[in-house]
Design an enzyme around this catalytic site. Structure first.
Site, PDB file in Angstrom:
ATOM      1  N   SER A  12      -5.013-118.962  37.463  1.00  0.00           N
ATOM      2  CA  SER A  12      -5.204-119.814  38.582  1.00  0.00           C
ATOM      3  C   SER A  12      -4.511-120.834  38.513  1.00  0.00           C
ATOM      4  CB  SER A  12      -6.614-120.042  39.029  1.00  0.00           C
ATOM      5  OG  SER A  12      -6.862-120.608  40.145  1.00  0.00           O
TER       6      SER A  12
ATOM      7  N   HIS B  70      -8.217-113.211  43.910  1.00  0.00           N
ATOM      8  CA  HIS B  70      -8.156-114.078  43.024  1.00  0.00           C
ATOM      9  C   HIS B  70      -9.470-114.355  42.218  1.00  0.00           C
ATOM     10  CE1 HIS B  70      -6.037-117.857  41.987  1.00  0.00           C
ATOM     11  NE2 HIS B  70      -7.159-118.238  42.011  1.00  0.00           N
TER      12      HIS B  70
ATOM     13  N   ASP C 131      -4.867-111.833  47.538  1.00  0.00           N
ATOM     14  CA  ASP C 131      -4.561-113.118  47.083  1.00  0.00           C
ATOM     15  C   ASP C 131      -3.608-113.809  47.631  1.00  0.00           C
ATOM     16  OD1 ASP C 131      -4.708-115.673  45.554  1.00  0.00           O
ATOM     17  OD2 ASP C 131      -4.345-114.733  43.529  1.00  0.00           O
TER      18      ASP C 131
END
Length: 387
Positions: A160, A344, A314
């Site tokens: 991330s 995600h 995502d």
């Protein structure tokens, strides 16, 4: 109607599609934002507290040591078993949009893993997080042999916003001739650009927990301390000047997304003229430290071999696809792993959650296959060539 079904209803997404973990995370973030807004508890404090409740993983095979590399706190996970040869090493940047998040071990028993405990915003404003990761990475590259690690087999990794940091650190190291060159970079569903929030993945996954389209931008702007009153204009791309648009369109455009990812729920967006005030306040958004996809060609061309993980569900999927193309255009070898049912935060499901966050059996099996696939990609396409 239970809490998860209600959250799904509000986001127009079916409960059966995502594991309850993703829905719970989205719900807690929604509540944290509300409690912050009404002045009960700050969003950052509540989310950090909730993350601290995640039990640490234990592994009897590993020796865990907390150290400091100059000003930066690090945690080292080192195999207890003796090894006559030098090991490979992973430098890991955790996610959390620079404001929260914590370190945890990865799953490579033969690898020395070093996880950065970088300073967090808002107490330590951007780019302190990048500076800490770079400082610790340089220190370790210089002293790798002291830890039994082969300097030529060190990988920089992050998930991330940790993937953002990992990419930025790898870029910052390309001209350091006094240091060993990293073996590779591993970017797990990374955030890589703050130019276009209307790419296909942003449109298709705008309402999917827990990283919603507007939430992504809100968290990012809080990280770099941009007033949230400009969110609507930034979503329209009005923070990008005409000169910047001409430059960045070579790297950030839906035209470079494969057609297979544009067949559903995507509509090309009109170009909105820039607003000078928004361009001024959002300058940091186009800094390659925050948007590594915008680095100059001379930097991209020198990057090491790369592993990129993207997830279909995502908003950041297309960031990974665009970075993959840029790297390959410069002759950088890229290993790409795409999880068709991934979302995600997928990697967090490696935790043994119980109770309301527990995954149904089918989801556990799917995730187990996903995680196995990722490990195979990384181990056999990166590390085993050097064994």
């Amino acid at each position: 109607m239970d809490i998860n079904e209600e959250f799904c209803r509000r986001n127009q997404y079916e409960t059966k599609t995502l594991p309850k973990f993703a829905l719970i995370c989205g719900f807690f973030y929604h509540q944290a934002a509300f409690l912050d807004k009404v002045g009960i508890i700050s969003e950052v404090r509540l989310l950090r507290t909730l993350m601290e409740t995640i039990p640490p993983r234990k592994d009897k095979r590993l020796l865990i040591t907390d150290l400091k590399f100059e000003r930066v706190k690090v945690r080292i996970y080192q195999p207890k078993t003796s090894n006559n040869s030098q090991r490979r090493g992973i430098l890991y940047c955790h996610g959390g949009i620079g404001r929260f998040g914590s370190i945890r071990k990865n799953d490579y028993a033969k690898t020395l893993s070093l996880l950065f405990r970088y300073r967090l915003a808002p107490e330590h404003p951007f780019p302190a997080q990048f500076e800490d990761c770079l400082t610790a990475a340089i220190h370790f590259l210089k002293t790798a042999q002291d830890h039994g690690v082969d300097p030529s087999r060190i990988v920089i990794c992050g998930d991330s916003s940790g993937g953002t940091l990992a990419a930025a650190v790898a870029q910052a190291l390309v001209n350091r001739r006094d240091l060993p060159k990293p073996r590779a970079q591993i970017l797990i569903y990374p955030f890589l650009q703050c130019v276009d929030f209307n790419l296909p993945s942003y449109q298709q996954n705008a309402g999917i927990p827990f990283l919603l389209r507007e939430r992504t931008l809100t968290l990012g702007m809080k990280y770099i301390n941009v007033d949230l009153c400009f969110i609507k204009e930034i979503l329209k791309g009005r923070h990008i000047s005409e000169d910047q648009r001409l430059k960045y369109q070579k790297w950030v455009s839906p035209d470079y997304i494969p057609q297979e990812f544009k067949t559903k729920a995507y509509k090309p967006s009109p170009t909105c003229p820039p607003l000078k005030e928004v361009c001024e306040v959002a300058k940091a958004a186009t800094d390659p430290v925050f948007s590594p996809l915008l680095a100059e060609d001379s930097v991209i061309a020198q990057l090491p071999e790369t592993f990129i993980l993207t997830c279909e569900l995502d908003v950041l999927r297309d960031d990974g696809l665009l970075y993959k193309k840029r790297l390959e255009d410069h002759g950088i070898k890229v290993t790409w792993c795409h999880l068709q049912e991934g979302f995600h935060g997928n990697m967090f499901l490696d935790f043994p959650f119980q109770g309301p966050c527990q995954m149904p059996l089918q989801t556990k099996e799917n995730h187990g296959e996903n995680f196995k696939k990722i490990k195979v990609h990384i181990n056999f396409k990166l590390f085993t060539r050097d064994e």
